[in-house]
Design a protein around this motif. Sequence first.
Motif, short mmCIF file in Angstrom:
data_model
loop_
_atom_site.label_atom_id
_atom_site.label_comp_id
_atom_site.label_asym_id
_atom_site.label_seq_id
_atom_site.Cartn_x
_atom_site.Cartn_y
_atom_site.Cartn_z
N ASN A 9 -43.36 -6.65 3.30
CA ASN A 9 -42.27 -5.04 3.55
C ASN A 9 -43.42 -4.88 5.12
OD1 ASN A 9 -40.80 -4.98 1.94
ND2 ASN A 9 -41.24 -3.95 0.25
N GLU A 65 -48.15 0.42 1.30
CA GLU A 65 -47.77 -0.10 1.42
C GLU A 65 -45.85 0.71 1.98
OE1 GLU A 65 -43.46 -1.01 0.81
OE2 GLU A 65 -44.70 -1.69 -0.93
N LYS A 66 -46.25 1.26 0.09
CA LYS A 66 -44.92 2.80 0.23
C LYS A 66 -45.08 3.70 1.43
CE LYS A 66 -41.96 4.99 -2.19
NZ LYS A 66 -40.64 4.47 -2.52
N ASP A 69 -43.40 2.88 4.73
CA ASP A 69 -42.22 2.64 4.63
C ASP A 69 -41.43 4.40 4.55
OD1 ASP A 69 -39.39 1.71 3.89
OD2 ASP A 69 -39.37 2.06 1.76
N ILE A 116 -50.39 -1.92 -2.27
CA ILE A 116 -49.16 -0.58 -2.47
C ILE A 116 -48.96 1.06 -2.71
CG2 ILE A 116 -47.53 -0.82 -4.75
CD1 ILE A 116 -49.18 -2.89 -6.47
N THR A 150 -45.54 -9.17 -1.89
CA THR A 150 -44.81 -8.22 -1.94
C THR A 150 -44.85 -7.09 -0.26
OG1 THR A 150 -43.67 -8.60 -3.36
CG2 THR A 150 -43.00 -6.81 -2.55
N SER A 151 -46.36 -6.20 -0.52
CA SER A 151 -46.23 -4.69 0.43
C SER A 151 -46.42 -5.17 1.85
CB SER A 151 -47.89 -4.54 -0.03
OG SER A 151 -47.20 -4.23 -1.11
N ARG A 152 -47.35 -6.96 1.55
CA ARG A 152 -47.65 -7.47 2.67
C ARG A 152 -46.15 -7.65 3.55
NH1 ARG A 152 -52.48 -10.50 3.37
NH2 ARG A 152 -52.47 -10.73 1.70
#
Length: 377
Positions: A53, A248-249, A252, A245, A49-51
């Motif tokens: 995003n 990625e946050k 974002d 994780i 999911t992180s990848r």
Amino acid sequence: MKQVYLDHAATTYIYDEVVEVMMESMKSNYGNPSSTHQYGRKAKVAIETSRKNIARLIGCSSTEIIFTSSGTEGNNLILNNAVENLGVKTIITSKIEHHAVLNVVENLRQKNGVDVRFVDLDEAGNIDLEELESLLSKINDKVLVTLMMVNNEIGNILEYEKVGSLCSKYEALFHTDAVQAIGCIPVDLNEFNVDFLVASGHKFHGPKGVGFVFVKKDHVVKPMILGGNQEKGVRSSTENVHSIIGMEKALDLAVSVMTDSTEKIMKLKSYFVQKLTDNFKGIKFNGNSEGGNNGVPKILSVRFTKQHKMLLFGLDLKGIAVSSGSACQSGGLKVSHVLKEFLNEEELQKTSIRFSFSDSVSFDELDYVIDSLNSIY
């Protein structure tokens, strides 16, 4: 004592929201992502999911993202792979690259006999694109161009779209160290030609010890670290789930506030530049760091009118964190290899300091820095 942090090009503070998602992951997401049971599958889903995003945020496919431990590892992985597996015989770079590139290129020259060419710079440290094209037009071997997207000491932004076009024109591979760019300036990989790009989480308010590389599809990358065949076989090692994780946050958040953040940083920088020029007659600004479209907002490299060996130390004693240049080398103060390439000997002897900002800095803090500089200088 007042504390002022103006070394955000070295590393950034971690966003509170990033700490929160990492803590939650540490508590509830402790499975090994290579395990087949539900705990492992949960960790694997979090990574993928992180990848996805991260890929969305920079304009590429998730299959083109490989997680690493740092920008340094990413540069080593790509440069070594280009020579040992992709047939690169010539590398074109500049002498103001980060040592995570320069040292690897020199090692490849010694170990593999790679022909290394250095492109010329102008008086502000910008890449001479005409000479780059001249070099590319005269080389018949497989070529890799490696030029950093944003210089970490003087903040110059590479004309990367033009470099990408030249590489496409002459069928050369293009690698860029984008550690100082990702999360700081808009980067959309759909808009220009690049084969390899490297980023690091702690430069955009994420955790240290995690980064990623973009590898354009159809390029084969073989691992430097052998073992468990993780990361599509490119990087063996159990993935740093919580940091991935968190990175990625952080990205974002950095992208979502980039416009407002850049506007505030530019106001802070303009204010600081004016204060510096008012208080210290004759100072100069290295590279494109003073402002404009060719310099990244967060970096300001200031050259004072004389040598002051204790200036950096004096500021530290007053609680002010700044840098003489890159913070990625151990040891004492050295002459900047970046400034050395475009300043004459007289100017090089003068003290230069890199101030680097974030939107968390206040005008009051900048006033305190000016007062401190006056009392020391």
